[in-house]
Design an enzyme around this catalytic site. Structure first.
Site, short mmCIF file in Angstrom:
data_model
loop_
_atom_site.label_atom_id
_atom_site.label_comp_id
_atom_site.label_asym_id
_atom_site.label_seq_id
_atom_site.Cartn_x
_atom_site.Cartn_y
_atom_site.Cartn_z
N SER A 240 0.82 -1.20 0.00
CA SER A 240 0.00 0.00 0.00
C SER A 240 0.86 1.26 0.00
CB SER A 240 -0.91 0.02 1.23
OG SER A 240 -0.14 0.23 2.41
N GLU A 263 6.88 -0.54 -4.75
CA GLU A 263 5.81 -0.47 -5.75
C GLU A 263 4.53 -0.28 -4.95
OE1 GLU A 263 2.62 -1.38 -7.30
OE2 GLU A 263 3.38 -3.41 -7.59
N CYS A 300 -2.05 -4.73 -9.04
CA CYS A 300 -1.51 -3.38 -9.05
C CYS A 300 -1.67 -2.73 -10.42
CB CYS A 300 -0.05 -3.38 -8.63
SG CYS A 300 0.96 -4.64 -9.41
N GLU A 389 -6.09 5.28 -5.83
CA GLU A 389 -6.44 3.89 -6.07
C GLU A 389 -7.49 3.37 -5.10
OE1 GLU A 389 -4.03 -0.33 -6.66
OE2 GLU A 389 -3.33 1.08 -5.15
#
Length: 504
Positions: A240, A263, A300, A389
């Site tokens: 996250s 990432e 992702c 997101e």
């Protein structure tokens, strides 16, 4: 195939218990009790990794290649057992897990090939020019060398390919760096079995005991202790934005800062140009729905946003996506926490002024169903939170008034893992205007495709400007991932007998 969990940490060749424990929370089957990690165990693992680095970093490339191949073989040998426990813990279907296991082993074998070729060393040699005027030039040689022990954090959404023996671990071990893994609490049993496979490979190939260790979590302090340990030289993380940013800040605040290859997330926008919308808008809508809902949207690279010019073709695309998503069956999310976060994200989007619901559903605990929302370009540009997101099968359609507003939307994007163009030959002028913007925003730009699915190969980039990742010059997938755990060293006038074997 039956399997036997160790239910312990793996520290430098030893399976170690602990006084405190936590219970796993599988989607099916019974839970298991795992020991909570401690700062002391982290210290033992990292010190063993530093001791192993002295010899492992000097290990011939072929020996390291054989080690990676052995890990892949041992994981394959535990295949059915790994699929069984991973399925119980995550709720992912067997076919998906078998594919992910193949990818995991494929990554290990790919890096063994990288080692055998040796190109990654980037060896360079400038011969001495003693007679050059006005000043002579010394003999200079350059090669890439491993940085030191690496900390790797397992990912929740990929229990194999981005976890204990995933891409970060494979690329670090290939580089010559021992690894200390913090196992993810969402799938501790899977991590346990994979660590057993790595243990077997260590014994088979005679690698130093400290080359790999795994510490279970159960406490936030374990991760903090790992990234703050003075002997850790780099960190690989997939997770996250909030958690990754906290660890990134710790890495930069250390007395000796270290690189944090995180990432962290992406909405992976898709831009639908007018010609493509007119020619195959409904097809794109159905394809987007399939990509958006794949794996309960827990990728992702999940394409959470579509940008399209308002009008009849846009409406047909939206209707096709709505019909496809309405028929999607509920899917199990990886953890209770991820399910809760998905529901909270859905509420945030639904309560945003200027956002209209296209498709609603009801999520039942860890069972996720899709949501679809629509807004206009002005609303999206005025509220940056709409570009954040939502991890799950939630889609947002941004209907822009014209191409100029589409360009503005592209310019206001945060960093992304991917951006996608859907285009035709008639859209060439639009595409030429968008491409310079999208290449600045993303690590991978696609045309007429969907970003879910990341090929493991030489040319792949899985990274991008922040917040997609914390280091836009790196990738966590593909052969170039090894470069994260190497540093260039120049040797000036060093006698050949003192040089590393690969450059002498």
């Amino acid at each position: 195939m039956k399997y036997q969990l160790k239910l312990k940490h793996f520290i430098a060749g030893n399976w170690v218990g602990g006084s405190d424990s936590f219970e796993s929370s599988p989607s099916s089957g019974r839970g298991h009790s795992f020991p909570v990690g401690t700062n002391e165990l982290v210290d033992q693992a990292v010190r063993a990794a530093e001791e192993a680095f002295i010899t492992y970093s000097e290990t011939p490339r072929q020996d390291r290649a054989n080690f990676l191949k052995a890990i892949a073989e041992e994981i394959d040998a535990l295949g059915d057992a790994i699929t069984a426990i991973a399925g119980e813990e995550t709720g992912l279907p067997s076919l998906r897990l078998e594919g992910e296991r193949g990818r995991t082993c494929g990554q290990l074998r790919m890096f063994s090939d990288v080692l055998e070729k040796g190109d990654y060393l980037d060896c360079r040699h400038d011969k001495a020019l003693p007679d050059r005027t006005p000043l002579p030039r010394p003999e200079l040689r350059l090669m890439q060398l491993p940085v030191g022990p690496v900390a790797v954090f397992g990912a929740s959404n990929f229990p194999l390919a981005f976890s204990t023996a995933g891409g970060d671990t494979a690329s670090a071990l290939a580089a010559g760096c021992p690894v200390v893994v913090k196992a993810h609490q969402a799938h501790p049993g899977t991590s346990d079995l994979v660590a057993q496979a790595i243990e077997s490979a260590i014994h088979r190939t005679g690698m130093p005991r400290g080359v790999f260790s795994m510490v279970h979590g159960g406490s936030r302090s374990v991760g903090e202790a790992l990234v703050k340990h003075p002997l850790i030289s780099a960190v690989g993380f997939t997770g996250s934005l909030v958690g990754g940013r906290a660890l990134f800040d710790l890495c930069t605040q250390r007395p000796t800062p270290i690189p944090f290859f995180g990432e962290l997330g992406s909405v992976n926008p898709m831009f639908i140009l007018p010609g493509a919308a007119a020619e195959r808008g409904e097809e794109i809508g159905r394809g987007w729905a399939a990509s958006l809902s794949m794996g309960a949207g827990q990728f992702c690279t999940n394409p959470g946003i579509i940008v399209v010019m308002e009008g009849e073709t846009a409406d047909k695309l939206i209707d096709a996506a709505k019909v496809a998503l309405a028929g999607a069956a509920p899917q199990t999310m990886l953890t209770d926490g991820i399910a809760v976060a998905y529901q909270e994200g859905q509420k945030r989007i639904s309560h945003t002024p200027g956002v209209r619901s296209v498709l609603t559903s009801v999520c039942d605990q860890r069972q996720a169903t899709p949501y679809l929302y629509e807004t206009d370009g002005s609303t999206w540009l005025a509220d940056r939170s709409l570009g954040h997101e939502v991890f799950g099968p939630l889609g947002l359609i941004v209907k822009v008034s014209d191409f100029e507003q589409m360009l503005e939307v592209a310019k206001h994007l945060d960093g992304q893992l991917t951006c996608t163009l859907h285009t035709t030959d008639d859209d060439l002028e639009y595409g030429c205007a968008l491409m310079p913007i999208l290449t600045r925003k993303a690590g991978r730009v696609l045309a007429n495709a969907y970003p879910t699915g990341v090929e493991v190969c030489d040319a792949m980039v899985h990274g991008g400007p922040y917040p997609a990742s914390t280091n836009f010059g790196a990738t966590s997938v593909g052969s170039m991932a090894i470069l994260r755990f190497l540093r260039p060293v120049c040797f000036q006038d060093i006698p050949v007998r003192l040089l590393p074997v690969d450059i002498s």
